[in-house]
Design a protein around this motif. Structure first.
Motif, mmCIF file in Angstrom:
data_model
loop_
_atom_site.group_PDB
_atom_site.id
_atom_site.type_symbol
_atom_site.label_atom_id
_atom_site.label_comp_id
_atom_site.label_asym_id
_atom_site.label_seq_id
_atom_site.Cartn_x
_atom_site.Cartn_y
_atom_site.Cartn_z
ATOM 1 N N LYS A 255 0.836 -1.212 0.000
ATOM 2 C CA LYS A 255 0.000 0.000 0.000
ATOM 3 C C LYS A 255 0.870 1.263 0.000
ATOM 4 O O LYS A 255 0.536 2.255 -0.652
ATOM 5 C CB LYS A 255 -0.921 0.019 1.230
ATOM 6 C CG LYS A 255 -2.136 -0.891 1.082
ATOM 7 C CD LYS A 255 -3.103 -0.676 2.230
ATOM 8 C CE LYS A 255 -4.478 -1.227 1.866
ATOM 9 N NZ LYS A 255 -5.487 -0.878 2.873
ATOM 10 N N GLN A 256 1.978 1.217 0.739
ATOM 11 C CA GLN A 256 2.891 2.362 0.739
ATOM 12 C C GLN A 256 3.446 2.595 -0.668
ATOM 13 O O GLN A 256 3.564 3.721 -1.142
ATOM 14 C CB GLN A 256 4.054 2.136 1.702
ATOM 15 C CG GLN A 256 3.686 2.249 3.169
ATOM 16 C CD GLN A 256 3.187 3.639 3.544
ATOM 17 O OE1 GLN A 256 3.440 4.632 2.868
ATOM 18 N NE2 GLN A 256 2.428 3.713 4.638
ATOM 19 N N HIS B 188 0.885 4.117 -2.776
ATOM 20 C CA HIS B 188 0.792 5.541 -2.413
ATOM 21 C C HIS B 188 1.828 6.349 -3.204
ATOM 22 O O HIS B 188 1.531 7.409 -3.761
ATOM 23 C CB HIS B 188 1.010 5.700 -0.906
ATOM 24 C CG HIS B 188 0.917 7.124 -0.441
ATOM 25 N ND1 HIS B 188 1.556 7.590 0.680
ATOM 26 C CD2 HIS B 188 0.261 8.196 -0.958
ATOM 27 C CE1 HIS B 188 1.299 8.881 0.825
ATOM 28 N NE2 HIS B 188 0.508 9.276 -0.160
ATOM 29 N N SER B 189 3.064 5.812 -3.275
ATOM 30 C CA SER B 189 4.117 6.563 -3.973
ATOM 31 C C SER B 189 3.836 6.654 -5.474
ATOM 32 O O SER B 189 4.246 7.597 -6.135
ATOM 33 C CB SER B 189 5.493 5.936 -3.718
ATOM 34 O OG SER B 189 5.587 4.684 -4.378
ATOM 35 N N PRO C 258 -3.539 7.882 -0.451
ATOM 36 C CA PRO C 258 -3.085 7.486 0.891
ATOM 37 C C PRO C 258 -3.513 6.058 1.215
ATOM 38 O O PRO C 258 -4.614 5.640 0.837
ATOM 39 C CB PRO C 258 -3.803 8.475 1.814
ATOM 40 C CG PRO C 258 -4.214 9.603 0.930
ATOM 41 C CD PRO C 258 -4.436 9.035 -0.428
ATOM 42 N N PRO C 259 -2.653 5.302 1.900
ATOM 43 C CA PRO C 259 -2.973 3.898 2.215
ATOM 44 C C PRO C 259 -4.343 3.734 2.858
ATOM 45 O O PRO C 259 -5.066 2.788 2.558
ATOM 46 C CB PRO C 259 -1.851 3.493 3.176
ATOM 47 C CG PRO C 259 -0.694 4.347 2.773
ATOM 48 C CD PRO C 259 -1.279 5.653 2.339
ATOM 49 N N GLN D 147 -7.078 3.355 0.318
ATOM 50 C CA GLN D 147 -6.950 2.338 -0.733
ATOM 51 C C GLN D 147 -7.724 1.076 -0.363
ATOM 52 O O GLN D 147 -7.651 0.613 0.766
ATOM 53 C CB GLN D 147 -5.485 1.917 -0.893
ATOM 54 C CG GLN D 147 -4.538 3.001 -1.320
ATOM 55 C CD GLN D 147 -3.093 2.496 -1.299
ATOM 56 O OE1 GLN D 147 -2.832 1.293 -1.295
ATOM 57 N NE2 GLN D 147 -2.147 3.421 -1.274
ATOM 58 N N THR E 75 -8.353 9.931 -4.444
ATOM 59 C CA THR E 75 -7.359 10.746 -3.758
ATOM 60 C C THR E 75 -8.092 11.802 -2.934
ATOM 61 O O THR E 75 -9.270 12.078 -3.150
ATOM 62 C CB THR E 75 -6.438 11.477 -4.750
ATOM 63 O OG1 THR E 75 -7.243 12.384 -5.497
ATOM 64 C CG2 THR E 75 -5.741 10.520 -5.682
#
Length: 234
Positions: A36-37, A40-41, A46-47, A50, A81
């Motif tokens: 998830k991180q 995010h990138s 944001p995690p 998601q 988002t």
């Protein structure tokens, strides 16, 4: 996290979000939370917002190996988002902060082409005088002598007792309930910092901004407070 070249076993994934596809190499022994991180990138999502799907909802605490993710696996991501969510329904404060953050990333508004064509006409002769470094309450008379984005003259009348903002041009007057205005943005005009360009956001997207040029700086805060609901009865 699942970085390449760490000597651990990598798996190639296709991450699909909002019609976008991302090819990702990720470590099989990383957890769902680490994935998830990574997402995010890639997406800015944001995690916490998601929903990651691989044969059902992806468990955050398990590794990709444990849930039998294989090479070429498709990972579906669902979520909006912060910007998308804010565009739909937001406390105005949060929306303002988002817009501010967006503005900081972009070139100054007054250098953008759509604004230049109005600003290059120069300051209107009959615009109200500005007072630098002072914040004043709204005047009792309409703010007049400003331009709108087509370069026509525009005046703003604040009908506090009706909770309306009247935007008047030669052709007509739009009567807008204050509550329908989602945000107000403003920026000093380069070279004439005692005047601002200002936009009232009437819908969810930037296309709905109603631009007004040459707003005297001393009224900018009062206009924002009035429209966004912070004004007090004096």
């Amino acid at each position: 996290g699942g970085d390449e070249g760490s000597g651990r076993e990598l798996v190639e994934l296709k991450v699909i979000w909002n019609k976008n596809k991302y090819d990702v190499k990720f470590c099989l022994d990383s957890t769902g939370a680490e994935l998830k991180q990574k997402i995010h990138s890639l997406t800015g999502l944001p995690p916490a917002m998601q929903k990651v799907m691989f044969k059902g909802l992806l468990p955050e605490e398990k590794t990709l190996r444990e849930i039998k993710v294989t090479n070429g696996a498709k990972i579906m991501v669902v979520g909006s988002t912060i910007n998308d969510v804010l565009a739909v329904n937001t406390p105005k404060e949060a929306a303002q902060q988002e817009v501010k953050a967006e503005e900081n990333k972009k070139e100054p508004l007054c250098r953008q082409k759509q604004h230049r064509k109005v600003l290059d006409k120069g300051k209107p002769d009959d615009v109200m005088p500005s007072v630098k470094g002072v914040q004043e309450r709204l005047p009792t008379v309409p703010l007049s002598g400003m331009y709108n984005k087509s370069g026509g003259k525009v005046r703003l009348t604040f009908k506090l007792e009706q909770d309306q903002l009247w935007i008047g041009t030669k052709e007509r007057t739009e009567k807008l309930p204050m509550g329908s205005i989602k945000n107000v943005v403003s920026e000093p005009i380069e070279g004439h910092e005692d005047y601002h360009m200002m936009a009232f956001q009437l819908g969810p997207t930037e296309a709905s901004y109603y631009w007004v040029y040459w707003v005297p700086t001393q009224y900018v805060d009062a206009i924002k407070d009035t429209v966004l609901g912070k004004w007090q009865y004096f």
